[in-house]
Structures are given as structure tokens and as C-alpha cells.
Enzyme design. Sequence first.
Site, PDB file in Angstrom:
ATOM      1  N   ASP A 133       3.494   6.875  -6.828  1.00 14.81           N
ATOM      2  CA  ASP A 133       4.056   6.131  -7.966  1.00 14.81           C
ATOM      3  C   ASP A 133       3.032   5.149  -8.548  1.00 14.81           C
ATOM      4  O   ASP A 133       3.255   4.595  -9.626  1.00 14.81           O
ATOM      5  CB  ASP A 133       5.349   5.396  -7.565  1.00 14.81           C
ATOM      6  CG  ASP A 133       5.152   4.313  -6.507  1.00 14.81           C
ATOM      7  OD1 ASP A 133       4.044   4.218  -5.931  1.00 14.81           O
ATOM      8  OD2 ASP A 133       6.111   3.553  -6.258  1.00 14.81           O
ATOM      9  N   GLU A 134       1.917   4.936  -7.831  1.00 14.40           N
ATOM     10  CA  GLU A 134       0.930   3.964  -8.312  1.00 14.40           C
ATOM     11  C   GLU A 134       0.259   4.416  -9.611  1.00 14.40           C
ATOM     12  O   GLU A 134      -0.346   3.612 -10.312  1.00 14.40           O
ATOM     13  CB  GLU A 134      -0.127   3.683  -7.233  1.00 14.40           C
ATOM     14  CG  GLU A 134       0.504   3.145  -5.961  1.00 14.40           C
ATOM     15  CD  GLU A 134      -0.490   2.587  -4.949  1.00 14.40           C
ATOM     16  OE1 GLU A 134      -1.573   2.154  -5.351  1.00 14.40           O
ATOM     17  OE2 GLU A 134      -0.162   2.590  -3.759  1.00 14.40           O
ATOM     18  N   TYR A 157      -8.229   3.961  -6.892  1.00 16.03           N
ATOM     19  CA  TYR A 157      -7.409   4.962  -6.189  1.00 16.03           C
ATOM     20  C   TYR A 157      -6.383   5.569  -7.127  1.00 16.03           C
ATOM     21  O   TYR A 157      -6.297   6.804  -7.271  1.00 16.03           O
ATOM     22  CB  TYR A 157      -6.699   4.314  -4.988  1.00 16.03           C
ATOM     23  CG  TYR A 157      -5.527   5.137  -4.454  1.00 16.03           C
ATOM     24  CD1 TYR A 157      -5.744   6.378  -3.866  1.00 16.03           C
ATOM     25  CD2 TYR A 157      -4.211   4.674  -4.566  1.00 16.03           C
ATOM     26  CE1 TYR A 157      -4.672   7.142  -3.389  1.00 16.03           C
ATOM     27  CE2 TYR A 157      -3.146   5.434  -4.094  1.00 16.03           C
ATOM     28  CZ  TYR A 157      -3.374   6.666  -3.511  1.00 16.03           C
ATOM     29  OH  TYR A 157      -2.318   7.422  -3.059  1.00 16.03           O
ATOM     30  N   LYS A 161      -5.931   9.466  -8.534  1.00 15.13           N
ATOM     31  CA  LYS A 161      -4.729  10.280  -8.324  1.00 15.13           C
ATOM     32  C   LYS A 161      -4.139  10.713  -9.671  1.00 15.13           C
ATOM     33  O   LYS A 161      -3.660  11.842  -9.825  1.00 15.13           O
ATOM     34  CB  LYS A 161      -3.686   9.508  -7.511  1.00 15.13           C
ATOM     35  CG  LYS A 161      -4.039   9.279  -6.064  1.00 15.13           C
ATOM     36  CD  LYS A 161      -4.148  10.560  -5.234  1.00 15.13           C
ATOM     37  CE  LYS A 161      -2.838  11.270  -5.059  1.00 15.13           C
ATOM     38  NZ  LYS A 161      -2.986  12.447  -4.148  1.00 15.13           N
TER      39      LYS A 161
HETATM   40  P1  NAD Z   1      -4.086   9.598   4.849  1.00 17.89           P
HETATM   41  O1  NAD Z   1      -5.214   8.762   4.353  1.00 17.89           O
HETATM   42  O2  NAD Z   1      -3.328   9.152   6.053  1.00 17.89           O
HETATM   43  O3  NAD Z   1      -4.607  11.073   5.170  1.00 17.89           O
HETATM   44  C1  NAD Z   1      -5.389  11.803   4.276  1.00 17.89           C
HETATM   45  C2  NAD Z   1      -5.850  13.072   4.977  1.00 17.89           C
HETATM   46  O4  NAD Z   1      -6.610  13.843   4.023  1.00 17.89           O
HETATM   47  C3  NAD Z   1      -6.752  12.817   6.177  1.00 17.89           C
HETATM   48  O5  NAD Z   1      -6.352  13.628   7.271  1.00 17.89           O
HETATM   49  C4  NAD Z   1      -8.125  13.227   5.680  1.00 17.89           C
HETATM   50  O6  NAD Z   1      -8.985  13.730   6.708  1.00 17.89           O
HETATM   51  C5  NAD Z   1      -7.780  14.296   4.659  1.00 17.89           C
HETATM   52  N1  NAD Z   1      -8.844  14.448   3.649  1.00 17.89           N
HETATM   53  C6  NAD Z   1      -9.448  13.460   2.931  1.00 17.89           C
HETATM   54  N2  NAD Z   1     -10.379  13.983   2.134  1.00 17.89           N
HETATM   55  C7  NAD Z   1     -10.364  15.331   2.330  1.00 17.89           C
HETATM   56  C8  NAD Z   1     -11.087  16.407   1.770  1.00 17.89           C
HETATM   57  N3  NAD Z   1     -12.054  16.204   0.862  1.00 17.89           N
HETATM   58  N4  NAD Z   1     -10.800  17.665   2.179  1.00 17.89           N
HETATM   59  C9  NAD Z   1      -9.838  17.895   3.126  1.00 17.89           C
HETATM   60  N5  NAD Z   1      -9.137  16.900   3.697  1.00 17.89           N
HETATM   61  C10 NAD Z   1      -9.382  15.622   3.296  1.00 17.89           C
HETATM   62  O7  NAD Z   1      -3.122   9.805   3.600  1.00 17.89           O
HETATM   63  P2  NAD Z   1      -1.524   9.788   3.498  1.00 17.89           P
HETATM   64  O8  NAD Z   1      -1.064   8.385   3.453  1.00 17.89           O
HETATM   65  O9  NAD Z   1      -0.976  10.707   4.490  1.00 17.89           O
HETATM   66  O10 NAD Z   1      -1.320  10.407   2.037  1.00 17.89           O
HETATM   67  C11 NAD Z   1      -1.224  11.814   1.838  1.00 17.89           C
HETATM   68  C12 NAD Z   1      -1.018  12.104   0.367  1.00 17.89           C
HETATM   69  O11 NAD Z   1       0.164  11.470  -0.093  1.00 17.89           O
HETATM   70  C13 NAD Z   1      -2.143  11.604  -0.519  1.00 17.89           C
HETATM   71  O12 NAD Z   1      -2.373  12.551  -1.528  1.00 17.89           O
HETATM   72  C14 NAD Z   1      -1.596  10.311  -1.108  1.00 17.89           C
HETATM   73  O13 NAD Z   1      -2.163  10.039  -2.368  1.00 17.89           O
HETATM   74  C15 NAD Z   1      -0.118  10.647  -1.215  1.00 17.89           C
HETATM   75  N6  NAD Z   1       0.797   9.492  -1.144  1.00 17.89           N
HETATM   76  C16 NAD Z   1       0.683   8.574  -0.137  1.00 17.89           C
HETATM   77  C17 NAD Z   1       1.596   7.524  -0.069  1.00 17.89           C
HETATM   78  C18 NAD Z   1       1.547   6.509   1.068  1.00 17.89           C
HETATM   79  O14 NAD Z   1       2.291   5.525   1.035  1.00 17.89           O
HETATM   80  N7  NAD Z   1       0.740   6.695   2.096  1.00 17.89           N
HETATM   81  C19 NAD Z   1       2.593   7.390  -1.029  1.00 17.89           C
HETATM   82  C20 NAD Z   1       2.676   8.355  -2.044  1.00 17.89           C
HETATM   83  C21 NAD Z   1       1.777   9.401  -2.085  1.00 17.89           C
END
Ligand code: NAD
Length: 349
Positions: A133-134, A157, A161
Site C-alpha cells: 500500500d506504500e 522503496y 515497487k
Molecule cells: P523480505 O525482505 O522478508 O524477503 C524478501 C525475499 O526476497 C528474501 O528471501 C530475499 O532473499 C528475496 N530476494 C530479494 N532479492 C531477490 C532477487 N533479486 N531474486 C530472488 N530473490 C530475491 O520481504 P517480505 O516482507 O516477505 O515481502 C515480500 C513481498 O511482499 C515484497 O514484494 C514486498 O514488497 C511485499 N510486501 C511486504 C509487506 C510487509 O509488510 N513486509 C507489505 C506489503 C507488501
Amino acid sequence: MRILVTGGAGFIGSAVCRHLVGRGDAVLNFDKLTYAANLASLTSIDGAPNYRFLRGDVADPAAVRAALATFRPEALMHLAAETHVDRSIDSGAPFLETNVTGVFVLLEALREYLAGAGADIARRFRLLHVSTDEVFGALGAGGRFDERSPYRPSSPYSASKAAGDHLVRAWGGTYGLPVLVANCSNNYGPYQFPEKLIPLTTLAALEGRPIPVYGKGENVRDWLYVEDHARALAAILDRGALGETYLIGGDSERTNLAVVETICDLVDRLSPEQGGRARRALIGFVADRPGHDLRYAVDASKIERELGWRPDVSFEAGLERTVRWYLANEAWWRPLKDRYAGERLGAAP
Ligand code: NAD
């Protein structure tokens, strides 16, 4: 279904893998294993016959092509990303590489794969792009984001996204790729890397270290328990209408200060300190994050109406479950201290 999950060694991706493997899908977890990854989050499924792991970078065309050609997925859930706003302030390059170039590489590889995959797979294939949502920027005191909200990202960031979201929709419109987009609010729960607010605060409270709160702690976030997010993503993958966007939220707005104070009280109750000193005394206000969005809030009525999804876990129940999990799982988080020891990130002017 055979589902390729990118970023499955991260916080949300591992919850998604556990959920899909648990319900019987065949999952290939494709992950680069950056600092944020932890294969220990997958021990409950890594011996399962319907789960495999492959180390690879989504920005590497040959690696993505090979994964598609050998696994022959019927769906792809794209979660791999650089995700920490503070790190994006210190250095934007990995964010553009993974969150923008990585999406482009994936989309192009998918076009090629679907052109040669055969009618059966091509007809059923779905790509679910997982976003935040950001991308919509900051709200004032009132209102909520919905699927028609304009994009106004304010951090490196969220800008990266947002670019990824636009590319996915453009490849859907231009090349007919079968795409879906999900934008979710802040997640919390077990297995979250301890640079993020809730685990950072929990571990600092537990270890009696200072607990930093940015600015006055007035920023408001909507919080969703990670397993509720995993269920929402599965619902969108299964039943979402192609080309559509779904916002996902927990209907649980809290100021950062309220979240931090609640964690302090939980740690006091679950792990009382000798001498009975309240953990709230560890809270200290530090310089705000530059460009810190004041408030995010999500209207998740579309996914509830159209797909019947609602969060199951209240913020109070989920937060207690999460704090209990960190108290009981030091073996999971202790080794991560070599990668991040709690230092301030993203304070650049
Ligand atoms: P995270 O940082 O915990 O994990 C990200 C994972 O992606 C890691 O395992 C990393 O090794 C892998 N990764 C990074 N770059 C890579 C690449 N180039 N190739 C292959 N793998 C790669 O992230 P998260 O919090 O689990 O978020 C997952 C997704 O959900 C993201 O797309 C994020 O934008 C989205 N998201 C997160 C939140 C939140 O609150 N954490 C909320 C909404 C959406």
C-alpha cells in the site's frame, strides 16, 4: 497447481510457501538468499515431496528462464524484493535492480515461456504480483486507500515497487499477460527479519536495549497478520479476475508508539524482568525517517466482497502470538545478528 514462488525464503514468501505446500500445491521457491532470507523459516516443509528450493536472482534472465523451463509452472507468485524502506534511503541501487529490473526480466521471461508452454498451461496461467500500500503515498488524518487511489510513492522503496506494479499492468495490457496485482498493508508475525518495527522492538525489549521510536511515534500503519496475507494471496491467485488489483488490509490502524508500548507490556508480562522494571522505560524518541509517510489505511472491501476473504487474526491476538514466538525461537533469530545488530539505518538527510 504447480506454483513458482519468488522470494519464498523471506518473511511473507515463507508463509506463502508453507500455506501452499500445506494445501497440496507443488511449489518451487526461487530465491536469491539476500541478507533478508532465512531457509530456517522453511524447515516445516523442506522435506515435503511437493516443495523444492532453487537459488536464483529474478534479475538474471538465464536463471529465470531455466527455472520456468524445468519446473513448468501453472502460476507464479512474485514476492522477491528488497523491502526495507530505511535501507532504500541509504542505497537505492539494489531496490531498482530487484524491484524494477527484476520485474522486467520476469515479465519478458514469462512471455517467452507462455509462447512455448502449450495451450493447456497458456490458457490457465496466472501471475500474481505482490506489492504494498506504500505505493499510494501518505494519507492525512482521514480517508483510506482503495483500488482507484492514485500512485504517489515517497520513498525509494515505494517508488521501486510502484514501478514494478506499472510494468506488470503494462505487460498485461500490451502483451496480454494474465496478471493480477495485490497491494497489502504492513505485515507482522513470526519469521520477520529483525530490522522491521515489531521484531526490532520485541528483541530490544527482551534484551533490555534502548527502543528507538522515529519522530514522535505518531505515524499510523494498518497491520495484518502474515498468515492472513498468505490466505488472501492464495484467494486472489485462485479466484481473482485477471487484470484486476486487490487491496488487502487488516482494518487495524495503530500509531507506531501504540504498537511499541503494547509490545513492551507484552514482554513485561511474558518475560518479567528481575526487579520488575517496565520495558516502556527503554523507549527513546530518535530523529524521524526522512520522507516518513504519516498514515496508511486500506479499504479492503473489494477482496471481501468479491473473493470472500477477511482477516482471521485480530491485532491483539496476532501481536501476542508474535511476541511469544520470538521469545520461544531464539535459535531462529540469534544467527541473524551477524547480518543486522540493531544499528540505525536510513537516517540520511
Ligand atoms: P523480505 O525482505 O522478508 O524477503 C524478501 C525475499 O526476497 C528474501 O528471501 C530475499 O532473499 C528475496 N530476494 C530479494 N532479492 C531477490 C532477487 N533479486 N531474486 C530472488 N530473490 C530475491 O520481504 P517480505 O516482507 O516477505 O515481502 C515480500 C513481498 O511482499 C515484497 O514484494 C514486498 O514488497 C511485499 N510486501 C511486504 C509487506 C510487509 O509488510 N513486509 C507489505 C506489503 C507488501
